[in-house]
Design an enzyme around this catalytic site. Sequence first.
Site: not given
Ligand code: XLS
Ligand code: NI
Ligand code: NI
Length: 436
Positions: A100, A103, A308, A338
């Site tokens: 992003h 980031d 995640d 991710d």
């Molecule tokens: C959040 C999302 C984010 C996207 C990118 O839950 O997974 O990380 O992949 O903005």
């Molecule tokens: Ni994502």
């Molecule tokens: Ni996510």
Amino acid sequence: MSYFPDVPKIAYEGPKSKNPLAFKHYNPDEVIEGQTMKDLFRFGVAYWHTFRGTGSDPFGAATLTRSWETGSSEKEIALKRVDVAFEFIEKLGAPFYCFHDRDVSPEGATLVETNKIFDEVAKKLKEAQARTGVKLLWGTANLFSHPRYLNGAATSPNADVFAFAAAQVKKAMEVTHELGGENYVFWGGREGYMNLYNTDMKREVDHLARFMHMAVDHAKKIGFKGQFLFEPKPKEPTKHQYDFDAAACLNFCRAYGLEKHVKLNIETNHATLAGHSMMHELAYSSMQGALGSIDANTGDLLLGWDTDQFPTDIYLTTQCMLVILEQKGLAPGGVNFDAKVRRESIDPVDLFYAHIGGMDAFARGAKIAAAIRKDGALSDFVKKRYSTYDEGMGKAIDDGKTSFAELESYVLKKGELTPNISGRQELLENIINEYL
Ligand code: XLS
Ligand code: NI
Ligand code: NI
């Protein structure tokens, strides 16, 4: 200067290796169904989790203190972080990364200042890419962390916030283009609602489409030929996100004429939050030619939010690879992790263990899926299960060459129907286990 001095370049050592800092299954040069693993997976490291993750959660503060997170300004730390990131990615041997805007580069006091810092960081990222050969899989804009986005970005009831988001995405697209990014992702962030009493849903969804069309127009203007990707997620942070699941996203794209420009980026934990399996979301997107890329991670069914975690479940990766091999890979998309280490995994080396595990799990999944496909263990059965559509009246149905009236006279004449055959679910589940 090394930030991971104790970690060597991660090598493939094969399934018998006990070295925790080696691949047991991910062998970039090994060929699966005509593609090297490197090209099949196109693994990406997520800048936000891996280099910006702090371990904080709604109940507790940051736990992951990194030695390199010091400097006289945010900008200085951001520039240093580029070195950290590329040392990590190069040692891991992942061919791609994703970010992003916020980031990689902090927000300044004004948009002018923000963009100036971003340009400086982008210059350094470009040099690091050239030096290491690591490429940008996708870029995106963070349209959810700053308080201005409390009501969303493209779906904010405040037109100035929409405008600011547009300016931010314009810049993020330009930097993505400058860095040779192969895709650009839209994840709504807060594009949804908390309560319908205060929400004009139609107006918000119209605005989201207007926003994405402007992005498509801007891509044409700057010559960005990368693939746009829309990432479904049903809830979190809002109660109801407009990009709920693959079906909702594809319906949205078709309703607003975006389907030619946009594919999907499917994330495992988002699939499960939507009450689907990852395989369902992948197969649903793929059958419509809309599976563009994946965000590889996994949730915890006992926790129920977007945890995640790194994917280690071989059933999961096998199911993913059954679909991905069927459509011959993901390029120009890839497999982006991710995923974040747990807040208890406080050492930098844990970042390596996490990615190695995820890459190996996908490599194993691919080998297993390829073996299942080679033997036709599932496909032969599925083909037989639908064989009544291969000839006669079934074929006429498939070819669109019959009608209710004709089908009625067909069954009236036939009397006794072709008997149903067993779905054999238990046997097929047993057969999958034989390949694991
Ligand atoms: C959040 C999302 C984010 C996207 C990118 O839950 O997974 O990380 O992949 O903005
Ligand atoms: Ni994502
Ligand atoms: Ni996510």
